[in-house]
Structures are given as structure tokens and as C-alpha cells.
Design an enzyme around this catalytic site. Structure first.
Site, PDB file in Angstrom:
ATOM      1  N   GLN A 168      -3.348   4.717  -2.769  1.00  0.00           N
ATOM      2  CA  GLN A 168      -4.346   3.702  -3.126  1.00  0.00           C
ATOM      3  C   GLN A 168      -4.180   3.205  -4.570  1.00  0.00           C
ATOM      4  OE1 GLN A 168      -6.546   1.980  -1.410  1.00  0.00           O
ATOM      5  NE2 GLN A 168      -6.067   2.958   0.535  1.00  0.00           N
ATOM      6  N   SER A 169      -2.979   3.212  -5.076  1.00  0.00           N
ATOM      7  CA  SER A 169      -2.741   2.793  -6.457  1.00  0.00           C
ATOM      8  C   SER A 169      -3.166   1.345  -6.722  1.00  0.00           C
ATOM      9  CB  SER A 169      -1.239   2.944  -6.748  1.00  0.00           C
ATOM     10  OG  SER A 169      -0.886   2.227  -7.907  1.00  0.00           O
ATOM     11  N   ASN A 170      -4.054   1.182  -7.711  1.00  0.00           N
ATOM     12  CA  ASN A 170      -4.436  -0.179  -8.130  1.00  0.00           C
ATOM     13  C   ASN A 170      -3.242  -0.863  -8.785  1.00  0.00           C
ATOM     14  OD1 ASN A 170      -7.303   0.237  -7.582  1.00  0.00           O
ATOM     15  ND2 ASN A 170      -7.278   1.555  -9.397  1.00  0.00           N
ATOM     16  N   ALA A 194      -0.074  -0.478  -8.131  1.00  0.00           N
ATOM     17  CA  ALA A 194       0.894  -0.961  -7.140  1.00  0.00           C
ATOM     18  C   ALA A 194       0.402  -2.283  -6.546  1.00  0.00           C
ATOM     19  CB  ALA A 194       1.088   0.091  -6.056  1.00  0.00           C
TER      20      ALA A 194
END
Ligand SMILES: *Cc1c(COP(=O)(O)O)cnc(C)c1O
Length: 316
Positions: free
Chosen positions: A75-77, A79
Site C-alpha cells: 500500500q505504498s503511497n 509507489a
């Protein structure tokens, strides 16, 4: 020393971001709390990574990259925002994410799907494995590619937060403290360096949302940023302050963080996220409760975005 204007940069966001006083929370805490609205950086759902990406994507373009790689947890912002910026610049984003965290088609993974992003997962705890995979995929494609590290946290990316401090200084407002979330370290490093340059009377506190060795990570990023700027700025170890905010661990919602999300929502109508800003603001509330801030102090919280996580990670 070079000025930031001499460093190659592309316009991806909308700056300066607003600085607003949180009147209700200030009353509640008995000190003056402000927010730097870096959730409003103007692309994707906004967030701190846009500042870093203005420098990183400029280097990618300069090198003629057609593919841009980055990584993070599921869930990387960062990325998601890298994919958004790459799309805007006509480059192809490929995200090689750790198979860790919430994997369903929600939150940032939904947004990445909407941008028709090539998202791959690797079942590893080592970013080195992932960077090696980027090289493999990149070479196989026969195209020019550019690799952005996890969180965009290298010396070049950190320059974005020196610029943020310049905006704060240019506002003419005085802040006794700046509190920011600290995940991969670049934001805190940029702010600490920027404060040294433009706001020497301000104390910067990084609220660590991950249990990693920041005392090794931050000096490394700092040295690299100084090398790029040819700056002779030394920030002493005792000037780089960290407080714990990770709870049980990175991206695991904590009671303190969940409570902070509610306090902010109920009092100010703003939505913090469970991974970064909720936990970091929770640490700010804790420091206030412990009497760290005087009634006359002005405390600026850097609200770094992260809304995507709120729709993926259960905070109840
Ligand atoms: C990445 C991120 C942070 C942490 O910034 P670092 O530069 O990685 O320390 C804080 N808030 C949000 C919303 C983020 O996505």
C-alpha cells in the site's frame, strides 16, 4: 554552495502548500498547533512524495528514461505517486512491491490499477532483491530505465523538503517546533537541513513510524544531499531528534494513531492515515500531554498526505 534553483527539477505539484492553524486542537492542547498541508501537493491524492519526485523525475528525464521503477510495501503511497508522476510525464511506471501489507484491489492498489500500472509483487524482506529484479526487468526490456529507491529517500529526493522549509520560512510565521512523520527518512532529513539553513531557531522532530535504525539512515541521506548541493552544512546528531511512533510496527494501526485520526477528524475535519500521519500526530498529542510545548509555542505538523491508506487499512 549551490542554490536549489540550480538543481534540475520538473513541475509536478502545486506549491507552496497552505499553512493553517488548527484552532480547535490548539484550544484542546493549550498550545498553538498548525499544519503544513502537504496532503495538497496537487497530483494523485497529494502527499510528501511529490516534492521528492520533482527532483527524481527530472533526473530520470535527463537520463532519457522510458521506464521508471520504484518499490515499497503493497500500500505504498510513494509507489502510487511515482506511478501518477510517471504517467503525467509520459513514462512507463513499473512497481515491484514487497508482498507485505494489504494486497487487495483497494487503497493505493486500486489507484494504481486505474492508472493501468504494471504492479508486481516479490515475496522478500530485502529491498536489495527488489533492486536486482528492477535491473533484470529493465535490461530485458531493452529500454532506458530509472530506479527510484523506496520512499524516494535519497539525497536528491530529500532536496524537496529543503524547499518545503523555504516555503515555511517565506510565510513569515515563526515556529518553535516542526513535527513530521519519519518512514524512510528523506522528509525528516530535508526538513532538518532546511531548518539549519532557513530556520535556525526551530526544533525539528521526526516521529518514527517504523522500527528501523534511523541513526544510521538519516546521516547517510544527509551527506548525499549536502554533496549534491555542495553544501557545508553540518547538522549535529543531537539536532536530529526522533520520537517513537510505530506502535507494534510499520503499517500496523496503533491505538495512539487511531485516536489521533479521530481527534483530527472530529475537531478539524481533516483525515489522517493509519500508517504515517495518524501515528505521527499521535506522537505530537503525546508530547503535548507530557508538557513539551508551552502555551505560547507554535508547533507545525507536516501533514504529508496518505489518504489512500485510510481506504485500505482497517483502523477500528
Ligand atoms: C512516505 C510517507 C511519509 C514518510 O516520509 P519519509 O520521507 O519516507 O520518511 C509520511 N507520510 C506519508 C503519507 C508518506 O506516504
Amino acid at each position: 554552495m549551490k542554490s536549489l534553483n540550480e538543481i534540475n527539477r520538473v513541475t509536478l505539484g502545486t506549491f507552496p502548500t497552505p499553512i493553517q492553524k488548527l484552532e480547535n486542537i490548539s484550544r484542546l492542547l493549550g498550545t498553538n498547533v498548525w499544519v503544513k498541508r502537504d496532503d495538497l501537493t496537487g497530483i494523485g491524492l497529494g502527499g510528501n512524495k511529490v516534492r521528492k519526485l520533482e527532483f527524481l523525475m527530472a533526473e530520470a528525464r535527463e537520463q532519457g528514461a522510458e521506464i521508471v521503477f520504484t518499490t515499497g510495501q503493497a500500500q505504498s503511497n510513494h509507489a502510487m505517486l511515482t506511478a501518477a508522476c510517471a504517467r503525467k510525464m509520459g513514462m512507463e511506471p513499473i512497481l515491484i512491491l514487497k508482498k507485505r501489507g494489504v494486497m487487495g484491489r483497494k487503497g493505493n492498489l486500486l489507484l494504481e490499477a486505474l492508472m493501468n500500472t504494471d504492479v508486481r509483487f516479490m515475496d522478500t524482506d530485502s529491498y536489495d532483491d527488489i533492486y536486482a529484479e528492477m535491473d533484470r526487468v529493465g535490461k530485458e526490456s531493452g529500454k532506458k530505465y530509472y530506479k527510484i529507491p523506496c520512499g524516494g529517500s535519497n539525497g536528491l529526493g530529500a532536496l524537496g523538503y529543503i524547499d518545503c522549509v523555504k516555503e515555511i520560512a517565506d510565510s513569515g510565521l515563526h515556529f518553535d517546533y516542526i513535527v513530521c512523520p519519519e518512514g524512510s527518512g528523506g522528509t525528516h532529513v530535508g526538513i532538518a537541513l532546511g531548518a539549519k539553513m532557513f530556520l535556525p531557531d526551530t526544533t525539528v522532530i521526526g516521529a518514527m513510524v517504523d522500527d528501523c535504525s534511523f541513526e544510521e539512515i538519516t546521516p547517510e541521506i544527509m551527506r548525499e544531499a549536502c554533496r549534491i548541493l555542495e553544501a557545508d552544512v553540518t547538522v549535529k546528531d543531537e539536532d536530529v531528534l526522533h520520537v517513537k511512533a510505530w506502535g507494534e510496527g510499520y503499517a500496523i494501526p496503533s491505538e495512539e494513531g487511531n485516536n489521533a485520526i479521530k481527534v483530527m477528524a472530529e475537531n478539524e475535519g481533516l483525515f489522517l492515515d493509519p500508517v504515517y500521519t495518524g501515528k505521527a500526530f499521535g506522537a505530537l498529542l503525546r508530547l503535548a500531554k507530557e508538557g513539551k510545548f508551552k502555551p505560547t509555542d507554535n508547533v507545525l505538523f507536516v501533514y504529508t498526505g496518505g489518504a489512500g491508506g485510510l481506504f485500505a487499512i482497517d483502523t477500528q
